[in-house]
Design a protein around this motif. Structure first.
Motif, PDB file in Angstrom:
ATOM      1  N   THR A  22      -4.749  12.427  14.555  1.00  0.00           N
ATOM      2  CA  THR A  22      -5.105  11.507  13.477  1.00  0.00           C
ATOM      3  C   THR A  22      -6.200  10.542  13.920  1.00  0.00           C
ATOM      4  O   THR A  22      -6.222  10.094  15.048  1.00  0.00           O
ATOM      5  N   VAL A  23      -7.091  10.249  12.985  1.00  0.00           N
ATOM      6  CA  VAL A  23      -8.139   9.257  13.196  1.00  0.00           C
ATOM      7  C   VAL A  23      -7.917   8.128  12.203  1.00  0.00           C
ATOM      8  O   VAL A  23      -7.681   8.376  11.022  1.00  0.00           O
ATOM      9  N   VAL A  24      -7.983   6.893  12.666  1.00  0.00           N
ATOM     10  CA  VAL A  24      -7.863   5.727  11.792  1.00  0.00           C
ATOM     11  C   VAL A  24      -9.149   4.914  11.915  1.00  0.00           C
ATOM     12  O   VAL A  24      -9.572   4.571  13.016  1.00  0.00           O
ATOM     13  N   LEU A  25      -9.775   4.643  10.782  1.00  0.00           N
ATOM     14  CA  LEU A  25     -11.007   3.848  10.751  1.00  0.00           C
ATOM     15  C   LEU A  25     -10.875   2.734   9.726  1.00  0.00           C
ATOM     16  O   LEU A  25     -10.123   2.836   8.763  1.00  0.00           O
ATOM     17  N   ARG A  26     -11.646   1.696   9.932  1.00  0.00           N
ATOM     18  CA  ARG A  26     -11.744   0.586   8.978  1.00  0.00           C
ATOM     19  C   ARG A  26     -13.051   0.771   8.213  1.00  0.00           C
ATOM     20  O   ARG A  26     -14.074   1.111   8.809  1.00  0.00           O
ATOM     21  N   VAL A  27     -13.003   0.553   6.901  1.00  0.00           N
ATOM     22  CA  VAL A  27     -14.194   0.681   6.054  1.00  0.00           C
ATOM     23  C   VAL A  27     -14.261  -0.568   5.181  1.00  0.00           C
ATOM     24  O   VAL A  27     -13.702  -0.608   4.083  1.00  0.00           O
ATOM     25  N   GLU A  28     -14.909  -1.606   5.685  1.00  0.00           N
ATOM     26  CA  GLU A  28     -14.953  -2.918   5.012  1.00  0.00           C
ATOM     27  C   GLU A  28     -15.553  -2.847   3.613  1.00  0.00           C
ATOM     28  O   GLU A  28     -15.134  -3.584   2.725  1.00  0.00           O
ATOM     29  N   ASP A  29     -16.549  -1.978   3.395  1.00  0.00           N
ATOM     30  CA  ASP A  29     -17.218  -1.949   2.100  1.00  0.00           C
ATOM     31  C   ASP A  29     -16.546  -1.002   1.102  1.00  0.00           C
ATOM     32  O   ASP A  29     -17.086  -0.719   0.049  1.00  0.00           O
ATOM     33  N   MET A  30     -15.332  -0.569   1.385  1.00  0.00           N
ATOM     34  CA  MET A  30     -14.529   0.233   0.474  1.00  0.00           C
ATOM     35  C   MET A  30     -13.692  -0.760  -0.346  1.00  0.00           C
ATOM     36  O   MET A  30     -12.786  -1.398   0.190  1.00  0.00           O
ATOM     37  N   THR A  31     -14.000  -0.904  -1.643  1.00  0.00           N
ATOM     38  CA  THR A  31     -13.411  -1.985  -2.421  1.00  0.00           C
ATOM     39  C   THR A  31     -12.619  -1.575  -3.655  1.00  0.00           C
ATOM     40  O   THR A  31     -11.973  -2.422  -4.264  1.00  0.00           O
ATOM     41  N   CYS A  32     -12.697  -0.304  -4.070  1.00  0.00           N
ATOM     42  CA  CYS A  32     -12.048   0.080  -5.328  1.00  0.00           C
ATOM     43  C   CYS A  32     -11.685   1.560  -5.323  1.00  0.00           C
ATOM     44  O   CYS A  32     -11.951   2.278  -4.362  1.00  0.00           O
ATOM     45  N   GLY A  33     -11.106   2.013  -6.416  1.00  0.00           N
ATOM     46  CA  GLY A  33     -10.712   3.401  -6.542  1.00  0.00           C
ATOM     47  C   GLY A  33     -11.880   4.361  -6.445  1.00  0.00           C
ATOM     48  O   GLY A  33     -11.761   5.453  -5.886  1.00  0.00           O
ATOM     49  N   HIS A  34     -13.029   3.964  -6.985  1.00  0.00           N
ATOM     50  CA  HIS A  34     -14.220   4.813  -6.879  1.00  0.00           C
ATOM     51  C   HIS A  34     -14.594   5.011  -5.416  1.00  0.00           C
ATOM     52  O   HIS A  34     -14.908   6.119  -4.984  1.00  0.00           O
ATOM     53  N   CYS A  35     -14.545   3.945  -4.653  1.00  0.00           N
ATOM     54  CA  CYS A  35     -14.858   4.021  -3.221  1.00  0.00           C
ATOM     55  C   CYS A  35     -13.899   4.973  -2.511  1.00  0.00           C
ATOM     56  O   CYS A  35     -14.309   5.805  -1.710  1.00  0.00           O
ATOM     57  N   VAL A  36     -12.620   4.841  -2.821  1.00  0.00           N
ATOM     58  CA  VAL A  36     -11.600   5.694  -2.208  1.00  0.00           C
ATOM     59  C   VAL A  36     -11.888   7.157  -2.513  1.00  0.00           C
ATOM     60  O   VAL A  36     -11.861   8.010  -1.623  1.00  0.00           O
ATOM     61  N   ARG A  37     -12.190   7.458  -3.772  1.00  0.00           N
ATOM     62  CA  ARG A  37     -12.474   8.845  -4.150  1.00  0.00           C
ATOM     63  C   ARG A  37     -13.725   9.357  -3.460  1.00  0.00           C
ATOM     64  O   ARG A  37     -13.759  10.509  -2.997  1.00  0.00           O
ATOM     65  N   ALA A  38     -14.778   8.544  -3.371  1.00  0.00           N
ATOM     66  CA  ALA A  38     -16.027   8.981  -2.738  1.00  0.00           C
ATOM     67  C   ALA A  38     -15.835   9.255  -1.250  1.00  0.00           C
ATOM     68  O   ALA A  38     -16.299  10.277  -0.730  1.00  0.00           O
ATOM     69  N   VAL A  39     -15.147   8.363  -0.571  1.00  0.00           N
ATOM     70  CA  VAL A  39     -14.911   8.535   0.869  1.00  0.00           C
ATOM     71  C   VAL A  39     -14.002   9.735   1.118  1.00  0.00           C
ATOM     72  O   VAL A  39     -14.277  10.562   1.993  1.00  0.00           O
ATOM     73  N   THR A  40     -12.941   9.852   0.330  1.00  0.00           N
ATOM     74  CA  THR A  40     -12.020  10.972   0.486  1.00  0.00           C
ATOM     75  C   THR A  40     -12.735  12.299   0.260  1.00  0.00           C
ATOM     76  O   THR A  40     -12.578  13.247   1.040  1.00  0.00           O
ATOM     77  N   ALA A  41     -13.529  12.381  -0.792  1.00  0.00           N
ATOM     78  CA  ALA A  41     -14.256  13.618  -1.095  1.00  0.00           C
ATOM     79  C   ALA A  41     -15.204  13.998   0.035  1.00  0.00           C
ATOM     80  O   ALA A  41     -15.309  15.177   0.400  1.00  0.00           O
ATOM     81  N   ALA A  42     -15.891  13.014   0.603  1.00  0.00           N
ATOM     82  CA  ALA A  42     -16.831  13.297   1.693  1.00  0.00           C
ATOM     83  C   ALA A  42     -16.103  13.821   2.924  1.00  0.00           C
ATOM     84  O   ALA A  42     -16.553  14.772   3.580  1.00  0.00           O
ATOM     85  N   ILE A  43     -14.956  13.230   3.232  1.00  0.00           N
ATOM     86  CA  ILE A  43     -14.202  13.668   4.414  1.00  0.00           C
ATOM     87  C   ILE A  43     -13.659  15.077   4.206  1.00  0.00           C
ATOM     88  O   ILE A  43     -13.803  15.948   5.076  1.00  0.00           O
ATOM     89  N   VAL A  44     -13.058  15.336   3.055  1.00  0.00           N
ATOM     90  CA  VAL A  44     -12.493  16.661   2.780  1.00  0.00           C
ATOM     91  C   VAL A  44     -13.599  17.717   2.730  1.00  0.00           C
ATOM     92  O   VAL A  44     -13.405  18.844   3.186  1.00  0.00           O
ATOM     93  N   ARG A  45     -14.759  17.352   2.215  1.00  0.00           N
ATOM     94  CA  ARG A  45     -15.892  18.281   2.168  1.00  0.00           C
ATOM     95  C   ARG A  45     -16.361  18.641   3.581  1.00  0.00           C
ATOM     96  O   ARG A  45     -16.571  19.803   3.900  1.00  0.00           O
ATOM     97  N   ASP A  46     -16.505  17.629   4.428  1.00  0.00           N
ATOM     98  CA  ASP A  46     -17.043  17.852   5.774  1.00  0.00           C
ATOM     99  C   ASP A  46     -16.004  18.342   6.775  1.00  0.00           C
ATOM    100  O   ASP A  46     -16.351  18.983   7.768  1.00  0.00           O
ATOM    101  N   LEU A  47     -14.741  18.024   6.531  1.00  0.00           N
ATOM    102  CA  LEU A  47     -13.657  18.404   7.446  1.00  0.00           C
ATOM    103  C   LEU A  47     -12.529  19.061   6.651  1.00  0.00           C
ATOM    104  O   LEU A  47     -11.471  18.461   6.433  1.00  0.00           O
ATOM    105  N   PRO A  48     -12.746  20.286   6.191  1.00  0.00           N
ATOM    106  CA  PRO A  48     -11.737  20.967   5.378  1.00  0.00           C
ATOM    107  C   PRO A  48     -10.391  21.040   6.101  1.00  0.00           C
ATOM    108  O   PRO A  48     -10.337  21.214   7.313  1.00  0.00           O
TER     109      PRO A  48
END
Length: 87
Positions: A22-48
């Motif tokens: 497991t990797v745990v990171l802090r993302v200070e500029d993640m502020t809302c549901g849109h941010c969560v979806r964008a970050v999640t999508a990028a991670i799942v896309r790059d690291l299936p």
């Protein structure tokens, strides 16, 4: 980075204790549901096959299924956000 004005979004998953793969990171500029979806999508896309859990209150994300923190950080950055090590 997100331009949404609604910052009160409940996260669907509670914070979990990090596991060995497991990797745990802090993302200070993640502020809302849109941010969560964008970050999640990028991670799942790059690291299936990874599992992403976000705690918006503490601005941390936990990615299960990998130990490659650099790859997770690159995925977060590719979505336009700024990752840093979690405390």
């Amino acid at each position: 980075m997100c331009c949404c004005t609604n910052n009160s979004v409940a996260t669907p998953f509670p914070a979990r204790r990090p596991q060995p793969d497991t990797v745990v990171l802090r993302v200070e500029d993640m502020t809302c549901g849109h941010c969560v979806r964008a970050v999640t999508a990028a991670i799942v896309r790059d690291l299936p096959g990874t599992r992403v859990t976000v705690d918006l209150g503490s601005k941390t994300l936990t990615v299960g299924g990998t130990e490659d923190a650099a790859a997770v950080a690159r995925a977060v950055a590719s979505a336009g956000y700024t990752p840093s090590p979690a405390a």
